[in-house]
Design an enzyme around this catalytic site. Structure first.
Site, PDB file in Angstrom:
ATOM      1  N   GLU A 126       0.819  -1.207   0.000  1.00 55.60           N
ATOM      2  CA  GLU A 126       0.000   0.000   0.000  1.00 55.60           C
ATOM      3  C   GLU A 126       0.857   1.262   0.000  1.00 55.60           C
ATOM      4  OE1 GLU A 126      -4.071  -1.522   2.101  1.00 55.60           O
ATOM      5  OE2 GLU A 126      -2.361  -1.218   3.418  1.00 55.60           O
ATOM      6  N   HIS A 170      -1.289   4.088   8.498  1.00 58.52           N
ATOM      7  CA  HIS A 170      -2.507   3.392   8.051  1.00 58.52           C
ATOM      8  C   HIS A 170      -2.685   2.163   8.936  1.00 58.52           C
ATOM      9  CE1 HIS A 170      -5.435   1.180   5.836  1.00 58.52           C
ATOM     10  NE2 HIS A 170      -4.582   0.341   5.284  1.00 58.52           N
ATOM     11  N   HIS A 173      -5.601  -1.024  10.501  1.00 65.93           N
ATOM     12  CA  HIS A 173      -6.860  -1.750  10.381  1.00 65.93           C
ATOM     13  C   HIS A 173      -7.473  -1.851  11.780  1.00 65.93           C
ATOM     14  CE1 HIS A 173      -5.306  -4.013   6.528  1.00 65.93           C
ATOM     15  NE2 HIS A 173      -5.283  -2.688   6.413  1.00 65.93           N
ATOM     16  N   TYR A 181     -10.673  17.079  21.322  1.00 66.20           N
ATOM     17  CA  TYR A 181      -9.416  16.607  20.745  1.00 66.20           C
ATOM     18  C   TYR A 181      -9.614  15.926  19.400  1.00 66.20           C
ATOM     19  CZ  TYR A 181      -6.751  18.050  24.741  1.00 66.20           C
ATOM     20  OH  TYR A 181      -6.144  18.826  25.691  1.00 66.20           O
ATOM     21  N   HIS A 219     -12.127  -1.112   5.446  1.00 66.36           N
ATOM     22  CA  HIS A 219     -10.669  -1.257   5.379  1.00 66.36           C
ATOM     23  C   HIS A 219      -9.986  -0.634   6.597  1.00 66.36           C
ATOM     24  CE1 HIS A 219      -6.942  -0.987   2.488  1.00 66.36           C
ATOM     25  NE2 HIS A 219      -6.601  -1.302   3.725  1.00 66.36           N
TER      26      HIS A 219
END
Length: 211
Positions: free
Chosen positions: A73, A92, A94, A119, A159
């Site tokens: 990715e 990134h 999951h 926040y 995803h």
């Protein structure tokens, strides 16, 4: 930051996220900008067991020049860097609650999560949902790039989240805030909930313009 320090920071933060179950198995990837390119976590690697010397090195032309093969990715990361010129890192994951929210029907694709906490507003702001693409589909990079022109964080449908920051610590803080907000959203789902008002959000932006 010197490359050697960046390598060790990636390993340390990745292990911390893995041990706190923010990612699992060989899922998730991290990149950091260095003077002559980017360091990325290798494809198929566990964030809990990274070797700083085996991290992938990508040059400024996007070519793999050293270390193990980069995450499959990598194109997501490069798309973010192209649009977010001040980005020093991309994360990134999951992560469970963020992925769960990304699977819900009827969520706002322009702004997935409501302003539950100050926040979240300060570190994430608006969170667009990117439509589902199969793993490795290069057109996902184009969709991420379009969103990154206006947003430092986004959620990939079915995803997980992708977040950029000026530093790896900033990107990590933001993606962890996103995951915690997703958890709160699921806990509150279906209950009468008081979100921050438009005036409260505007006040935060005045008080913390660089957040």
């Amino acid at each position: 930051m010197k490359e050697s320090a960046a390598r060790q920071l990636i390993v340390d933060i990745a292990r911390s996220m893995f041990e706190r179950r923010l990612t699992f198995g060989s899922s998730g990837n991290i990149s950091v900008k260095v003077e002559d390119g980017w360091l990325m976590t290798p494809t198929g690697s566990s964030l809990g067991r990274l070797d700083p010397d085996a991290l992938s090195k990508i040059d400024l032309e996007g070519r793999h020049v050293a270390g193990d093969a980069p995450t499959k990715e990598s194109f997501l990361h490069l798309a973010m860097y192209r649009e977010r010129v001040g980005a020093g890192a991309v994360v990134h994951l999951h992560s469970t609650h963020s992925v769960a929210v990304s699977c819900l029907d009827g969520i706002d694709h322009e702004d997935v999560l409501p302003p539950i906490t100050a926040y979240y507003v300060m570190r994430v702001g608006k969170l667009p949902l990117i439509p589902y693409y199969a793993p490795g589909d290069r057109t996902l990079g184009e969709a991420v790039g379009r969103a990154a022109a206006r947003h430092s964080a986004m959620l990939l449908a079915n995803h997980g989240p992708v977040v950029s920051g000026t530093t790896l610590s900033a990107a990590t803080d933001a993606i962890e805030e996103l995951e915690e907000t997703a958890r709160l959203y699921l806990l509150l789902h279906g209950r009468p909930t008081r979100y921050l008002s438009a005036n409260q959000i505007a006040d935060l932006k005045r008080r913390f313009p660089s957040a």
